[in-house]
Design an enzyme around this catalytic site. Structure first.
Site, short mmCIF file in Angstrom:
data_model
loop_
_atom_site.label_atom_id
_atom_site.label_comp_id
_atom_site.label_asym_id
_atom_site.label_seq_id
_atom_site.Cartn_x
_atom_site.Cartn_y
_atom_site.Cartn_z
CD1 TRP A 213 -1.11 2.30 2.33
CD2 TRP A 213 -2.84 1.69 1.05
NE1 TRP A 213 -2.02 3.33 2.34
CE2 TRP A 213 -3.09 2.97 1.57
CE3 TRP A 213 -3.78 1.09 0.21
CZ2 TRP A 213 -4.26 3.68 1.28
CZ3 TRP A 213 -4.95 1.80 -0.08
CH2 TRP A 213 -5.18 3.07 0.46
CG ASN B 6 -1.49 6.93 2.61
OD1 ASN B 6 -1.20 5.84 3.12
ND2 ASN B 6 -1.52 8.03 3.34
CG ASP B 7 -0.77 11.32 2.61
OD1 ASP B 7 -1.74 10.79 2.06
OD2 ASP B 7 -0.81 11.80 3.75
CD GLN C 203 2.37 8.39 5.64
OE1 GLN C 203 1.52 8.06 6.46
NE2 GLN C 203 3.63 8.58 5.97
NE ARG D 7 -4.05 13.60 9.98
CZ ARG D 7 -5.24 13.66 10.56
NH1 ARG D 7 -5.32 13.81 11.87
NH2 ARG D 7 -6.34 13.58 9.85
C1 FRU Z 1 -3.73 11.94 4.59
C2 FRU Z 1 -3.37 11.23 5.89
C3 FRU Z 1 -2.46 12.14 6.70
C4 FRU Z 1 -1.73 11.17 7.55
C5 FRU Z 1 -1.54 10.01 6.61
C6 FRU Z 1 -1.52 8.67 7.25
O1 FRU Z 1 -3.95 11.12 3.52
O2 FRU Z 1 -4.53 10.90 6.60
O3 FRU Z 1 -3.12 13.15 7.40
O4 FRU Z 1 -0.54 11.67 8.05
O5 FRU Z 1 -2.62 10.06 5.69
O6 FRU Z 1 -1.13 7.68 6.36
#
Ligand code: FRU
Length: 504
Positions: free
Chosen positions: A17, A19-20, A36, A140
């Site tokens: 997986w 993400n960001d 991420q 965060r």
């Molecule tokens: C945004 C988020 C961030 C967090 C991260 C966790 O997509 O929710 O705020 O740091 O993903 O994976």
């Protein structure tokens, strides 16, 4: 064997997986993209920081995982989003050690840009060290930058107007796909905002204030945000204009804007470094498509500001999971500001990957749909100027096979570009009422420029020289859905200088 839905020239997670984008920076001769990452399964899990580097924004080299969740303060959520800054030749990462009830900021440092040591003083920064305005459950995604001799941080916060804290709800109520995404059952105190902090040394921080306050350019929806302004970013464009980027969770839609549950905004204006206030001249949505989130920028030595975003969206299904991976990124985009409007262009290095050009003269289509010999493919760039003429709708059908098509067209009556993925392929599900149609208002037009990037399972559309973009994933048959059709309905439209390039 087919490589399935995996894109060829967009960054995607090799397995598991992602993400960001995190820590985007030019350091030691390379552009770095951290991200991420949960490397064990194609679903969100305790966060690691994956890492890729590039010299040309097209070819990316996988580097070892930069951060692992291996400390007691990182239990549950791991090393969440953050940013990078260079100090005395070393590369510092600032990230959020998130737990469902507490989010704290941590530092890690590297001498070579590859191997990172976590600071023994971590977590170096907690909400209660700063101000009663900041709720420790939502603090965060620190974005660090240097201005003069001072380091500044913009972070997503939940802002408590009168400093009132409530008992957090038990963790199990919130353990969904990503515990940081708001759960409809859990109503938290306060509202989403952004906080500005400053430091002389990256270790000791003080709170300057919150960025968003009541002002005419933003309506109440922006202040009463039941979520967090996630993943902020700030840069000064060539034109001198200051730009704030951020991804608000749960921003209510407004007309044709903010149709996804979570959005990405840009605001031009002015950040007051004494008070933290950002006075907004203009607010806009960065991308009008389906799959675009958590955009982050880096500045190149030649001055270009390059943005990369997660080319996915929370609260959706991820069909590539059947191939054991989920997580792609947009093309890097060059950002400028013209008349207060954000302009996004595909990174110029992509032109070096063009092959097998097919250029055709203008074609006119009268209440019909046609294909143009040689203009086809699903790993291509496609450019043309549309003159909608008197057609009610006119545009292209992409990724076509006998029973699949992805539509991008101008609707003259509505003055909108429509991206329709209803018949694209594997259906996508999501929390919003309509996950298959997005629109972008451009008004009454006699001609519209399109620069489209198709990459097996996604379309990134740069419209009108980058004044608008629409990005979305589609899951057609990767081997067969390669036809392209030009269509006009209810009249005649023409397509000027259609050009196709394979991207290799
Ligand atoms: C945004 C988020 C961030 C967090 C991260 C966790 O997509 O929710 O705020 O740091 O993903 O994976």
């Amino acid at each position: 064997m087919s490589a399935g839905y995996r894109p060829r020239y967009h960054v995607s997670v090799p397995f598991g997986w992602a993400n960001d984008p995190n820590g985007t920076i030019y350091y030691n001769g390379k552009a770095h993209l951290f991200y991420q990452n949960y490397p064990h399964k194609p679903e969100w899990g305790p966060m690691h920081w994956g890492h890729v580097v590039t010299e040309d924004f097209v070819h990316w080299e996988q580097r070892p995982t930069a951060l692992y969740p291996d400390q007691p303060y990182e239990l549950v959520c791991g090393c969440c989003s953050g940013s990078a800054v260079e100090k005395d030749g070393q590369l510092y990462l600032m990230y959020t050690a998130a737990q469902p009830m507490m989010q704290r900021q941590c530092l890690a440092v590297s001498d070579d840009g590859d191997h990172f040591r976590k600071d023994p003083g971590n977590p170096i920064l907690t909400a209660e060290m700063l101000s009663a305005e900041i709720y420790e459950e939502d603090f965060r995604d620190p974005r660090i930058f240097k201005q003069g001799d001072t380091y500044y941080m913009i972070a997503g916060i939940r802002y408590l107007e009168d400093g009132i804290r409530i008992e957090p709800a038990p963790t199990d109520q919130r353990e969904k796909t990503n515990p940081l995404q708001p759960s409809p059952e859990h109503k938290k105190e306060g509202w989403g905002n952004l906080g500005l902090l400053k430091s002389d040394d990256l270790y000791n921080w003080s709170y300057v204030g919150h960025l968003l306050y009541t002002q005419p350019e933003l309506n109440q929806d922006f202040y009463r945000l039941d979520g967090v302004y996630e993943c902020p970013d700030y840069f000064v464009a060539d034109s001198g204009e200051e730009v704030l980027l951020t991804s608000p969770q749960n921003l209510p839609s407004s007309g044709s804007l903010y149709q996804n549950i979570h959005s990405v905004l840009y605001m031009t204006g002015h950040l007051d470094f004494e008070t933290g206030r950002f006075s907004v001249d203009h607010v806009g949505e960065v991308d009008s498509g389906f799959d675009f989130y958590a955009a982050q920028t880096l500045r190149m030595p030649d001055g270009r500001v390059i943005m990369i975003a997660w080319k996915e969206m929370w609260d959706r299904s991820f069909p590539s999971r059947e191939e054991e991976w989920a997580g792609t990124y947009t093309l890097p985009r060059e950002l400028t500001v013209e008349d207060g409007q954000l302009i996004q262009k595909p990174v110029r290095e992509i032109c070096a990957c063009r092959a097998n050009p097919v250029q055709k003269p203008e074609v006119t289509v009268d209440d019909d749909e046609i294909s143009i010999p040689g203009i086809e493919g699903n790993v291509i760039e496609l450019k043309f100027t549309l003159r909608p003429g008197n057609a009610r709708r006119a545009g292209v059908k992409l990724f076509c096979s006998e029973d699949q098509e992805t539509l991008l067209y101008y609707d003259r009556q509505e003055g909108m570009i429509v991206f329709d993925r209803r018949r694209s392929g594997v259906p996508i599900t999501g929390r919003e009422e309509d996950v298959d149609r997005r629109v972008c208002e451009i008004g009454v037009r006699e001609s519209i420029d399109f620069d489209l990037f198709l990459d097996v399972s996604s379309l990134e559309a740069f419209i009108d020289g980058g004044r608008h973009t629409m990005t979305g994933n589609v899951y057609p048959d990767p081997l067969r859905a390669k036809e392209i059709r030009f269509f006009a309905e209810g009249g005649s439209a023409s397509f000027d200088s259609p050009e196709k390039y394979d991207i290799i």
